[in-house]
Design an enzyme around this catalytic site. Sequence first.
Site, mmCIF file in Angstrom:
data_model
loop_
_atom_site.group_PDB
_atom_site.id
_atom_site.type_symbol
_atom_site.label_atom_id
_atom_site.label_comp_id
_atom_site.label_asym_id
_atom_site.label_seq_id
_atom_site.Cartn_x
_atom_site.Cartn_y
_atom_site.Cartn_z
ATOM 1 C CG HIS A 12 -0.358 -0.198 2.534
ATOM 2 N ND1 HIS A 12 0.176 0.814 3.303
ATOM 3 C CD2 HIS A 12 -0.190 -1.331 3.250
ATOM 4 C CE1 HIS A 12 0.629 0.314 4.433
ATOM 5 N NE2 HIS A 12 0.430 -0.987 4.430
ATOM 6 C CE LYS B 130 -6.801 9.118 1.655
ATOM 7 N NZ LYS B 130 -7.710 9.993 2.410
ATOM 8 C CG HIS C 187 8.879 -2.896 5.758
ATOM 9 N ND1 HIS C 187 7.977 -2.815 4.730
ATOM 10 C CD2 HIS C 187 8.365 -2.125 6.751
ATOM 11 C CE1 HIS C 187 6.973 -2.026 5.066
ATOM 12 N NE2 HIS C 187 7.182 -1.602 6.301
ATOM 13 C CG ASP D 93 4.446 0.476 3.830
ATOM 14 O OD1 ASP D 93 4.985 0.552 4.943
ATOM 15 O OD2 ASP D 93 3.966 -0.581 3.389
ATOM 16 C CB SER E 200 -5.428 17.241 2.920
ATOM 17 O OG SER E 200 -6.563 16.521 3.348
#
Length: 616
Positions: free
Chosen positions: A11, A36, A131, A337, A561
């Site tokens: 994602h 999104k 990661h 991420d 936003s």
Amino acid sequence: MRILGLSAFYHDSAAALVEDGRIVAAAQEERFSRRKHDSGYPHHAIAYCLDEAGVPLRDVDRVAFYDKPFLTFERLLETSVAFAPRGFRSFRLAVPLWIKEKLFQKNLLRRKLRPLAPDVDWDAKLLFAEHHQSHAASAFYPSPFRDAVVLTLDGVGEWATTSVGIGHDNDLEMTREIHFPHSLGLLYSAFTFYTGFKVNSGEYKLMGLAPYGEPKYVQTILDHLIDLKADGTFRLDLDYFDYCTGLTMTNGTFDALFGGPARKPNEPLTQRHMDVAASAQAVIEEAVLRLTRSLRKETGIRYLCLAGGVALNCVANGKVLRDGRFDDVWIQPAAGDAGGALGAALLASHRLFGEPRPSVSPSACGTDAMRGALLGPAFSPDEIRATLEAAGARYETLADDALIDATAEALAAGQAVGWFQGRMEFGPRALGNRSILGDARSPTMQKTLNLKVKHRESFRPFAPSVLREDVADWFALDHDSPYMLLVADVKRSRRRCDVEMGEARFGIDRLNVLRSDIPAVTHVDYSARVQTVHRKTNPRYHALLEAFKARTGCPVIVNTSFNVRGEPIVCTPADALRCFLGTDIDCLAVGNCFLRKAEQDPALRVEAYEDTFELD
């Protein structure tokens, strides 16, 4: 040396380009695709980064991926075996996707990259970081610190869910980890699911809901769900969770513990849901504080860096800062991420190839290597005017000072303003370049923006932007917070008296109480997610706040936003115009062009704009 960093296939896909140790560009794929949390291959974001640097892909020295897929597949296999036969269903559904796409990501990446650079030896140029290494690098290397403890907290990487690194100059060594299935991120996501919000998307809603409740279930959580040690290490009791074996986060045992089934997204929020949210938030805060306190005591290092999805919990971040164990704290603005793409590129640049880190001073306001996180695309005056002309929009082109004056005047008059300027932000927050702005003094602005502009839940708070030089006059904070990642209380001198506050009110009723001199940005517990605005990193936005202060005496405005619920933040002038025409935003400042809704042809109105996007 040029390093292109990528995150994808889980994602929040993104790309970032680092040149000679300096961050040139970074962007999430969702901003271009308009989906999104887009998890697909970030071909638009890659194209933007290369264009911003002015280089073709063949001139990139390495491409660094933020994750090691074989280790993740190993976790999937071992988990299915450990929880057999209960884990077989989720394993059976996951394996076809892994075999088709995720397991052989090196081949997939080669196939995607080769058309742009067919003569390149991609076996030699492709690098893979772990990661949590990527997360840690995204926090340490752009920070102003030469020595720091780096704490990474998220749902799960390959195996790690919590990790600690020690950074010194160019070196970054990961020293310990807590492994899946024990995860603070997954614990918080379980409560996100239980209260009816979308996992990996709605965690910030849980955080926003928490102040409406009382932390009545803290001891229940500590007694049953998590064994939290004094040093912050922990283990979860997996009897209450379903994420290892099923297709949901929680199960019937969890439901029984908290007095009922998980809330469905369309069901009303009750006081019980608010109390559960408050309790989950309190436990996460306590776990993070125990971790940071023990790390300071153990290492003696004076500075802390944070990354991973849990580092977007700005309430916990504020408590870590106020705790005072560390001299200073720096949080990666793209902590999730998407920031892993940047971290992978920085890890290769600084640790593998020894590129020097940019020289920044910890004491200089707003100074770090992220350049204010303004790392996305900008658009020329000609591009902006062409967009407006093609749409038939009515606008005037203003000089810089006149644009600032017109916008400040509209804000002071209680109007909502779309503010589209310069380079797009990297990360989940709009920081004054892709923002909807309003008057923080208005008692109706919070409700107006939520219901008539953003089309989102009424309980959700808005953040204040404040001049850095004035922050301590309005908030219990005298610290840089350029990335909206620290929560602080509104100063007592700016609050309304307790009698007017109506302390006897509960739940959503508290939303309607006038709480301070800046009610549009004061949450029900008197807190605010503060963004400090710095003249050096964003001079135009800083000038706007100065102009608003000159008119009103208040250096604080609402900053949310530029999007509606479920929509990625706008990227292009066309995106901004479409959102302006599809909502009740009163004015739009896009570059030096200024538009008023009242002057637009009614035929341009975008009907049912908010229905275009899947609700988050």
